[in-house]
Design an enzyme around this catalytic site. Structure first.
Site, mmCIF file in Angstrom:
data_model
loop_
_atom_site.group_PDB
_atom_site.id
_atom_site.type_symbol
_atom_site.label_atom_id
_atom_site.label_comp_id
_atom_site.label_asym_id
_atom_site.label_seq_id
_atom_site.Cartn_x
_atom_site.Cartn_y
_atom_site.Cartn_z
ATOM 1 N N TYR A 194 99.375 -17.122 144.016
ATOM 2 C CA TYR A 194 99.106 -15.858 143.336
ATOM 3 C C TYR A 194 97.740 -15.351 143.763
ATOM 4 O O TYR A 194 97.322 -15.587 144.894
ATOM 5 C CB TYR A 194 99.255 -16.015 141.813
ATOM 6 C CG TYR A 194 99.531 -14.673 141.177
ATOM 7 C CD1 TYR A 194 100.684 -13.967 141.507
ATOM 8 C CD2 TYR A 194 98.625 -14.078 140.316
ATOM 9 C CE1 TYR A 194 100.935 -12.706 140.988
ATOM 10 C CE2 TYR A 194 98.868 -12.813 139.794
ATOM 11 C CZ TYR A 194 100.019 -12.142 140.127
ATOM 12 O OH TYR A 194 100.259 -10.899 139.628
ATOM 13 N N ARG A 247 100.812 0.326 142.386
ATOM 14 C CA ARG A 247 99.414 -0.085 142.154
ATOM 15 C C ARG A 247 99.334 -1.607 142.197
ATOM 16 O O ARG A 247 99.209 -2.262 141.187
ATOM 17 C CB ARG A 247 98.932 0.445 140.797
ATOM 18 C CG ARG A 247 97.430 0.359 140.591
ATOM 19 C CD ARG A 247 97.074 0.405 139.124
ATOM 20 N NE ARG A 247 97.630 -0.691 138.370
ATOM 21 C CZ ARG A 247 97.100 -1.919 138.306
ATOM 22 N NH1 ARG A 247 96.019 -2.218 138.992
ATOM 23 N NH2 ARG A 247 97.673 -2.865 137.577
ATOM 24 N N LYS A 265 104.720 -14.035 140.123
ATOM 25 C CA LYS A 265 104.663 -14.124 138.657
ATOM 26 C C LYS A 265 105.730 -15.063 138.115
ATOM 27 O O LYS A 265 105.482 -15.876 137.220
ATOM 28 C CB LYS A 265 104.833 -12.738 138.036
ATOM 29 C CG LYS A 265 103.646 -11.813 138.201
ATOM 30 C CD LYS A 265 102.564 -12.105 137.169
ATOM 31 C CE LYS A 265 101.435 -11.095 137.272
ATOM 32 N NZ LYS A 265 100.368 -11.320 136.278
ATOM 33 N N GLU A 337 105.149 -4.710 135.965
ATOM 34 C CA GLU A 337 104.025 -5.249 136.728
ATOM 35 C C GLU A 337 103.556 -4.252 137.777
ATOM 36 O O GLU A 337 104.352 -3.768 138.599
ATOM 37 C CB GLU A 337 104.451 -6.555 137.407
ATOM 38 C CG GLU A 337 103.309 -7.362 137.973
ATOM 39 C CD GLU A 337 102.425 -7.958 136.898
ATOM 40 O OE1 GLU A 337 101.200 -8.058 137.130
ATOM 41 O OE2 GLU A 337 102.941 -8.331 135.836
ATOM 42 N N ASP A 338 102.282 -3.925 137.747
ATOM 43 C CA ASP A 338 101.630 -3.120 138.783
ATOM 44 C C ASP A 338 102.265 -1.743 138.982
ATOM 45 O O ASP A 338 102.435 -1.272 140.110
ATOM 46 C CB ASP A 338 101.581 -3.891 140.107
ATOM 47 C CG ASP A 338 100.556 -5.022 140.060
ATOM 48 O OD1 ASP A 338 99.792 -5.085 139.076
ATOM 49 O OD2 ASP A 338 100.514 -5.842 140.991
ATOM 50 N N ASP A 360 102.141 -6.618 131.720
ATOM 51 C CA ASP A 360 101.098 -7.630 131.898
ATOM 52 C C ASP A 360 99.747 -6.995 132.188
ATOM 53 O O ASP A 360 98.708 -7.521 131.779
ATOM 54 C CB ASP A 360 101.494 -8.584 133.025
ATOM 55 C CG ASP A 360 100.610 -9.820 133.065
ATOM 56 O OD1 ASP A 360 100.317 -10.370 131.988
ATOM 57 O OD2 ASP A 360 100.214 -10.238 134.169
ATOM 58 N N ASP A 361 99.737 -5.872 132.895
ATOM 59 C CA ASP A 361 98.466 -5.224 133.230
ATOM 60 C C ASP A 361 97.782 -4.656 131.987
ATOM 61 O O ASP A 361 96.556 -4.675 131.886
ATOM 62 C CB ASP A 361 98.702 -4.104 134.247
ATOM 63 C CG ASP A 361 99.387 -4.623 135.499
ATOM 64 O OD1 ASP A 361 98.815 -5.498 136.154
ATOM 65 O OD2 ASP A 361 100.505 -4.165 135.802
ATOM 66 N N ASN A 502 90.933 -7.492 140.713
ATOM 67 C CA ASN A 502 91.517 -8.345 141.742
ATOM 68 C C ASN A 502 91.865 -7.512 142.975
ATOM 69 O O ASN A 502 92.107 -6.312 142.862
ATOM 70 C CB ASN A 502 92.802 -9.003 141.207
ATOM 71 C CG ASN A 502 92.522 -10.071 140.181
ATOM 72 O OD1 ASN A 502 91.675 -10.927 140.388
ATOM 73 N ND2 ASN A 502 93.236 -10.022 139.072
ATOM 74 N N ASN A 546 92.374 -15.225 133.914
ATOM 75 C CA ASN A 546 93.623 -15.069 134.650
ATOM 76 C C ASN A 546 94.773 -14.850 133.678
ATOM 77 O O ASN A 546 94.953 -15.624 132.732
ATOM 78 C CB ASN A 546 93.871 -16.326 135.493
ATOM 79 C CG ASN A 546 94.951 -16.125 136.536
ATOM 80 O OD1 ASN A 546 95.969 -15.496 136.280
ATOM 81 N ND2 ASN A 546 94.725 -16.679 137.724
#
Length: 646
Positions: A194, A247, A265, A337-338, A360-361, A502, A546
């Site tokens: 990851y 993103r 993930k 995610e993203d 999650d973001d 990150n 994290n």
């Protein structure tokens, strides 16, 4: 009658005698065809049928046994909850059912089946039973020795991307060894599978792509997504991680190549949270990309068009969300995610009341950062309400963290949420978010527009707001300059500085910079890992905020309780459970997060807290509630140790 002359595998996870939450009672099943494929010359001796289930992957039925294929119950009962949509939503009660499919395989095929392959760990009896003689060298070794050998090989690579590719190759060859390796060496291998390495893997995904490890759903599949989901070989899906690639980390729009994120993930869901690999589904929604470099790259694997927006995008996402619920039921966890800010908040708001969804973001980052702050208070003293918070970055992560902090302050003090928000200020690309900018702000920034004069520079905001906590979620590297960190150190004896962006190249400052510029007084955490720092004879071990601390345990807690919705109180419960795992020994080393080597124990405690909150809120459907939720969580976790095949 079916005549069997070779080893056969019944590839279906629906036959199980387990009472764990990962098995289900089957109510409506369609008639399944029995498919026999000969993969080599017939044999008359030692033919066998191998039935796969969750606890005993390969159960052998010899032809000369009293049992046979005909003895398999065509209407099996699997302990657990009812799940009408386990197979086909169109199934009817009067249809005859055979809930398994049959295919004939040779030992050669077994060695290429990642779910059952053990390599040199096949024992002598297994080599005889499954036609492996001559296909393997004569030595038999343990899984532990395989782990040692693989770690030796991986450590020979100097380039992180090479290590990543070696791990992905292993996952496609021997699934149990991959997870055993990752679990036993999690601190060393987490940065490989990851962040930060997965960012480079996504950037080069078109070049390194070999075999699909998830589902790619593009605009070409519009109107067919229900059928596309059924192309995935596993039916009992419990967690889906989905991205549209707009993103990716701090790297921007990577389009279809963002698939590395869902794959990574879900590897962590299994390794750290114990969710079965077969219950995980990575998905990339490909609506195009605005990245000109990718559009002109001959190796790019996605749609070569500009991103779809508006109604075209919304319709595709709605079809996907509806198809997921129809195929897998309402208790499948969908992790966004993203996604870019403008879609991330809208999707969470739209589907948060109808699906089991989690971003999650926004929520995962918030939960892990809140845990670090709660732990840091044991060092600096006071309560959350006693502190002032300044953020650089007002996107998904920044506003998500800010909101969860405000919720926790409100919960602890009975303060109105609007008042709690006033303790938190955010700086975006145009400066401090203030009331005079309200008309031009995006909707998710408006709650953070306070009465204050406009400020452009971060260092001026630090001196004006006088925060005790500085948090970076900007995605822009080296924005916590020496001037900014020194200003924080001048205002606070122990400034709390979280540089969360990150990958490492985008971090607002390094651990060394934070400790050096604060003269060793900063309490520091980052999004990507940094090595320990020595300053004036003292060694500081930087913490890593994290998300992997939170989402695997959160997911396990939702699954084992049968939760139907994610509630903010579950995120607060996860934060408190994580903070409680930090020991005095950790504090003495400067850590505000526990070591990752204990992550499975940590995940079990987080899962138990999340499940307890689900039962308390009436959102859990798995009854009755287990008496000891921590032990139950540990019992439910996937074990990658090899199983003996009979």
């Amino acid at each position: 009658m079916i005549s069997l002359h070779r080893s056969c595998f019944l590839n279906n996870t629906g036959i199980s005698g387990s009472s764990s939450p990962f098995s289900y009672k089957l109510k409506k099943l369609p008639p399944a065809s029995v498919k026999v494929t000969a993969l080599g010359p017939n044999r008359d001796r030692n033919s066998s049928v191998l039935i796969e289930n969750n606890n005993n992957p390969l159960k052998e039925i010899k032809e000369d046994d009293t049992s046979s294929v005909a003895d398999v119950d065509p209407n099996p009962t699997v302990t657990g909850e009812d799940r009408d949509l386990y197979y086909d939503a169109a199934a009817t009660d009067d249809q005859l059912v055979t809930p398994w499919s049959l295919s004939v395989a040779s030992g050669y095929s077994l060695l290429r089946d990642p779910h059952h392959n053990k390599g040199l760990a096949f024992n002598e009896k297994e080599r005889d039973s499954y036609y492996l003689r001559g296909l393997l060298p004569p030595t038999v070794i343990s899984q532990e020795l395989q782990v040692k050998k693989m770690m030796y090989s991986i450590r020979q690579y100097q380039v992180p991307l090479q290590k990543y590719m070696a791990m992905m190759d292993l996952q496609e060859l021997n699934e149990r060894l991959f997870y055993k390796l990752l679990i036993d060496n999690v601190e060393e291998l987490l940065p490989v599978v990851y962040t930060p390495t997965v960012g480079e893997a996504c950037q080069k995904y078109g070049s390194i792509f070999r075999r699909p490890q998830g589902l790619f759903i593009s605009l070409k599949e519009k109107g067919k997504i229900h059928e596309v989901l059924r192309n995935w070989p596993q039916r009992d899906i419990q967690v889906i991680v989905v991205t549209d690639g707009e993103r990716i980390l701090g790297l921007g729009d990577l389009g279809c190549q963002g698939m590395g994120i869902p794959i990574g993930k879900l590897s962590l869901y299994t390794a750290l949270g114990g969710v079965r690999p077969s219950a995980c589904l990575p998905v990339t929604i490909d609506v195009g990309t605005n990245n000109e470099q990718l559009l002109n790259d001959e190796f790019y694997i996605g749609l070569r068009r500009r991103r779809a927006t508006g109604q075209e995008y919304a319709e595709l996402m709605h079809e996907f969300m509806s198809a997921v619920k129809q195929n897998y039921g309402e208790k499948v966890l969908i992790q966004f995610e993203d996604f870019a800010n403008h879609n991330a908040f809208d999707l969470l708001a739209k589907y948060g009341t109808t699906h089991l969804v989690f971003n999650d973001d926004i929520q995962g980052t918030a939960s892990v950062v809140l845990a670090g702050l709660v732990a840091a208070l044991k060092v600096v003293g006071g309560t959350l309400a006693d502190h002032r918070f300044l953020f650089l970055g007002a996107g998904e992560a920044g506003t998500g963290i800010a909101e969860l902090i405000a919720l926790e302050i409100s919960k602890q003090t009975n303060m109105p949420l609007e008042e709690a928000r006033k303790k938190i200020s955010l700086v975006d690309s145009k400066g401090l978010i203030v009331k005079s900018r309200i008309d031009s702000l995006q909707h998710f920034k408006k709650p953070w527009a306070h009465d204050h004069e406009p400020i452009k520079k971060l260092v001026d905001a630090v001196n004006g707001i006088k925060p005790t906590v500085l948090i970076g979620t900007s995605g822009v590297g080296r924005t916590f300059t020496k001037e900014v960190v020194e200003a924080m150190a001048a205002l606070n004896e122990k400034p709390i500085i979280f540089s969360l962006s990150n990958p490492t190249s985008q971090s607002e400052c390094t651990a060394e910079e934070a400790y050096t510029w604060s003269e060793g007084r900063a309490i520091f955490a980052s999004g990507s890992p940094f090595d320990p720092v020595e300053y004036k004879g003292r060694v500081f071990v930087p913490g890593q905020a994290n998300n992997a601390y939170i989402f695997p345990g959160l997911g396990l807690g939702l699954i084992m309780s049968g939760a139907i919705r994610v509630h903010d109180d579950m995120l607060l419960a996860a934060s408190e459970a994580l903070a409680a795992q930090v020991t005095q020994e950790n504090f003495d080393k400067g850590l505000i997060y526990p070591p990752f080597r204990n992550i499975r124990k940590i995940s079990a405690h987080i899962a138990a807290s999340v499940a307890a909150k689900a039962y308390e809120l009436g959102l859990a459907t798995r009854q009755p509630q287990p008496k000891d939720l921590v032990k139950y969580a540990e019992h439910c976790m996937y074990n990658p140790a090899y199983q003996s095949y009979r």
